[in-house]
Design a protein around this motif. Sequence first.
Motif, PDB file in Angstrom:
ATOM      1  N   THR A  89      30.401  44.735  35.687  1.00  0.00           N
ATOM      2  CA  THR A  89      31.846  46.155  36.566  1.00  0.00           C
ATOM      3  C   THR A  89      33.037  45.350  37.029  1.00  0.00           C
ATOM      4  OG1 THR A  89      30.308  47.473  35.590  1.00  0.00           O
ATOM      5  CG2 THR A  89      32.803  48.647  37.041  1.00  0.00           C
ATOM      6  N   THR A  91      35.851  46.493  39.531  1.00  0.00           N
ATOM      7  CA  THR A  91      36.972  48.036  40.359  1.00  0.00           C
ATOM      8  C   THR A  91      38.290  48.031  41.212  1.00  0.00           C
ATOM      9  OG1 THR A  91      34.972  49.140  39.955  1.00  0.00           O
ATOM     10  CG2 THR A  91      36.515  50.170  41.362  1.00  0.00           C
ATOM     11  N   THR A  97      38.854  50.256  35.941  1.00  0.00           N
ATOM     12  CA  THR A  97      37.602  49.049  36.140  1.00  0.00           C
ATOM     13  C   THR A  97      37.204  48.380  34.715  1.00  0.00           C
ATOM     14  OG1 THR A  97      36.469  51.118  35.216  1.00  0.00           O
ATOM     15  CG2 THR A  97      36.268  51.023  37.565  1.00  0.00           C
TER      16      THR A  97
END
Length: 138
Positions: A89, A91, A97
């Motif tokens: 992930t 961000t 995201t």
Amino acid sequence: MKTKMMTAIAVGAVLAATISAVPAEAQRRHGGSVSVQGSGGRGGIASRSTTGTVGNGTVTRGVQTNAGYGSTTTRASSTSNGTYNGSTTHTLNNGKTFGRSTTATNNGDGTGSYSSTVTGPNGQSGTVSGTVSTSPEN
């Protein structure tokens, strides 16, 4: 503005290269940060932390510039009973995201199943899945 962005990208690349130059074994046992500062307020910080063991853990890396640009990446993986689960992930500083998650399983009959989903920064996603054989097709 373009100069600031290029400076931010250059600083990020230097910081990422500095962290990735540490041997893999040392990286699994350590976390920390590196700060690079230049004239005129240019510079930034790169950080890295790990938890868990090889194949079953989480690694978080971040790069933040003094100009306010940056991102954090979290990678997690686990293996158990012939199944791998992994995800990444990213961000951004603006809160958006994006990333991917993957599962792969040994079915125990000479085949393996997989599924991978990619998600974009605006919520769009796509999935690919299937089964593969370890023996050649006739």
